[in-house]
Design an enzyme around this catalytic site. Structure first.
Site, PDB file in Angstrom:
ATOM      1  N   LYS A 190     -89.436 -73.835  28.586  1.00 36.92           N
ATOM      2  CA  LYS A 190     -88.394 -74.844  28.328  1.00 36.92           C
ATOM      3  C   LYS A 190     -88.735 -75.609  27.062  1.00 36.92           C
ATOM      4  O   LYS A 190     -89.923 -75.936  26.813  1.00 36.92           O
ATOM      5  CB  LYS A 190     -88.312 -75.785  29.527  1.00 36.92           C
ATOM      6  N   SER A 231     -81.517 -79.800  34.280  1.00 38.90           N
ATOM      7  CA  SER A 231     -81.542 -79.601  32.849  1.00 38.90           C
ATOM      8  C   SER A 231     -82.207 -78.280  32.420  1.00 38.90           C
ATOM      9  O   SER A 231     -82.055 -77.907  31.247  1.00 38.90           O
ATOM     10  CB  SER A 231     -82.278 -80.757  32.172  1.00 38.90           C
ATOM     11  N   SER A 233     -84.183 -80.992  38.083  1.00 42.51           N
ATOM     12  CA  SER A 233     -83.895 -80.098  36.965  1.00 42.51           C
ATOM     13  C   SER A 233     -84.530 -78.720  37.004  1.00 42.51           C
ATOM     14  O   SER A 233     -84.241 -77.915  36.120  1.00 42.51           O
ATOM     15  CB  SER A 233     -84.271 -80.787  35.646  1.00 42.51           C
TER      16      SER A 233
END
Lengths: 96, 501
Positions: free
Chosen positions: B85, B160, B184
């Site tokens: 990420k 997210s 997330s």
């Protein structure tokens, strides 16, 4: 809790955000909606007791021996700078 | 030992790859070529990646292959492709947090999790798209465009960690790293039909994770299987002197427990599973509820005893979170000012103060600015007691609810999200509707406990539904073994969308 233009303008200043009139209007409405939802916390019956404190409730801050440890390489850090001179970050003049 | 040991064009697992590589059945460089080709073909259409360099991957693969002869025993993730990420620092690689304010920032150090995974033999496959600074539940807040859900390209992958979830669901890599502050990792895992683990707060180092909510953030694995989740968790977990919130006793050996379960028919006999009635009240989509109820029946069939419990303060979770997380974010994002790194406003006539204010207004996206404003307000003079201090007390009461529940049960179950994946654009104008999609996941972060989302079926529209299991602090082993037993009995993780090549 009344969210008005004066409050949002003050908050934007504290947050170091230069917002347009349109943005201030937008955030005034959004914050009013969200904080309206958050108001439910005022109805929460507090069961913790008046001696409870968030800063003493958890574990203490850990420590390490006071020995010198390596820092980041200066060149690598300065390579990221938008404006620099040697190992100094350049900024607009502060004192006239 | 995983049964999926051959590198077919679909569904190979991290465990399978590592096994085959260490046995000499396949070279790390060949594994890499397969996934490079797949990523280069598919990532742009899904918008999963913000950075991908096939040649860098080849260089890493070669280096890991060279280590294999002498160091294989210390490489439990030998050759395993991992997408990272883009809020996690990888030295020498652009790390943008999906924001314009870091559009040109190259990380100058590796996050601790990166060092651990590299030492274990992993090969990093680029940086995954996400919501800007991890603020969002749909990956629509990225400055670089939304990510598409591989199950339905008109729908969000969740957020997210949307890019990470979509990459694993589309088999661009068997593993991705996500971060979880209010759900997330778990919510996008549910939306994309994969496994997502958020660990006990402090069990995985946050050093090198760009901070959003420092008392809430945790990095965790996103995988196709529970076994892979356990494998990666064991590598990530453990004390890190660089992170002052790192637990001294956080190391894990969960994959040994999973391996023991693989020789028999795993069940949940003796496990006490609680259902908190508050997670099944209004707001839960009927089709999602039906799938989750069927999953609970399956848990019963596996021998678990089911008990209804109550978490009476859970209803205050979203309100509490949007005060505490935004307050912490307003402090954490104060450092982005255009001086030392990242975007700087171009107007050379600006005073220093206006340089800060213009840089931040131009560099941050709408949702990030909104959260900074909320957090600044909650911490400001005159409002601190009624908002921030109050929310801290609410948080302690929510954590106490979980402690009481876990004195009666071993695990709690709930839906991971109140609905399946919604359409791109459907909630992006209504912040409250978006925030409420995290209603099942947020309380977990407030309490600091571990939780996992695992696939448990499909709703009426054919979209994946996630089941969330929760455990007490340091209860990951119970969580993973419980999840494994369910996964083994139901095999939902083997379902793939037919359109993914």
């Amino acid at each position: 809790m009344k969210i008005d233009r004066a409050l949002v303008t003050r908050v934007a200043e504290l947050a170091n955000l230069k917002l347009t009139d349109g943005e201030l209007t937008h955030y005034e409405a959004q914050m009013a909606k969200i904080l309206g939802y958050v108001e439910q916390l005022s109805g929460l019956e507090d069961k913790l007791g008046k001696d409870w404190r968030s800063d003493t409730a958890g574990s203490s801050t850990p420590e390490r021996p006071d020995n010198v440890q390596p820092s980041m390489a200066v060149d690598a850090v300065m390579a990221q700078a938008p404006a620099s001179s040697g190992s100094v970050f350049q900024v607009p003049r502060i004192i006239e | 030992m995983s049964s999926e040991t051959s590198l077919t064009p679909w569904s190979p697992t991290a465990a399978g790859i590592a096994h085959d590589v260490r046995a000499g059945n396949i070279a790390i460089t060949d594994v890499a070529e397969h996934y490079i080709k797949r990523t280069e073909t598919l990532h742009k259409g899904l918008n999963t990646h913000l950075q991908f360099d096939g040649n860098d991957v080849r260089r890493q693969a070669k280096a890991q292959q060279a280590r294999l002869k002498s160091e294989s025993a210390t490489m439990p993730l030998a050759g395993v492709p991992i997408v990272v990420k883009d809020n996690i620092c990888v030295s020498g690689v652009r790390t943008t947090c999906a924001s314009k304010i870091l559009e040109n920032y190259t990380a100058t150090y590796d996050a601790t999790v990166i060092n651990r995974l590299r030492a274990a033999g992993a090969v990093f496959f680029g940086k995954a798209n996400c919501d800007e600074f991890a603020m969002g539940s749909s990956n629509e807040n990225s400055a670089y465009g939304p990510v598409k859900n591989p199950w339905d390209l008109a729908r969000v992958p969740g957020g997210s960690s949307g890019g990470s979830a979509a990459a694993v669901a589309a088999d661009l890599a068997p593993v991705a790293l996500g971060s979880d502050t209010g759900g997330s990792i778990r919510q996008p895992a549910a939306f994309c039909g994969i496994v997502g683990l958020k660990t006990t707060y402090g069990r995985v180092s946050r050093y090198g994770l760009v901070a959003f909510g420092s008392s809430l953030d945790q990095i965790g694995p996103m995988t196709r299987t529970v076994e892979d989740s356990a494998l990666v968790f064991d590598v990530l977990a453990g004390f890190d002197p660089h992170d002052s919130t790192s637990l001294a006793n956080g190391a894990a050996e969960s994959s040994k427990l999973i391996a023991k379960m693989q020789s028999g028919k795993p069940d949940l006999k003796g496990m006490r599973v609680g259902i908190a009635k508050e997670f099944f009240e209004e707001g839960l989509d009927a089709s999602t509820a039906k799938v989750v109820e069927a999953a609970i029946d399956e848990i019963k069939k596996l021998g678990a005893s089911i008990k209804t419990v109550s978490l009476p303060h859970i209803k205050y979770s979203v309100a509490t979170y949007y005060i505490l997380a935004t307050a912490e974010a307003s402090a954490n994002l104060a450092r982005f000012d255009g001086i030392r790194y990242g975007y700087r406003a171009k107007d050379k006539s600006l005073s220093l103060k206006d340089l800060y204010r213009t840089t931040r207004a131009e560099g941050f996206g709408r949702e990030v600015k909104q959260r900074i404003m909320l957090g600044t307000f909650a911490l400001s003079s005159g409002y601190y007691d009624a908002y921030y201090a109050k929310a801290n007390r609410a948080r302690a009461m929510i954590a106490e609810d979980y402690r009481k529940a876990f004195s009666e049960v071993d695990l709690l179950v709930s839906p991971t999200a109140p609905t399946s994946a919604f359409k791109i654009g459907e909630k992006s104008n209504d912040p409250l509707a978006m925030y409420l999609s995290d209603i099942c996941t947020i309380p977990v972060n407030l309490a600091g406990i571990p939780a996992i989302s695992i696939p448990c079926g499909f709703d009426g529209a054919g979209l994946p539904v996630g089941l969330q299991l929760m455990a007490p602090l340091m209860g990951e082993e119970k969580l993973l073994t419980g999840a494994y037993a369910y996964e083994h009995a139901t095999q939902w993780h083997r379902q793939r969308h037919p359109k993914i090549g």
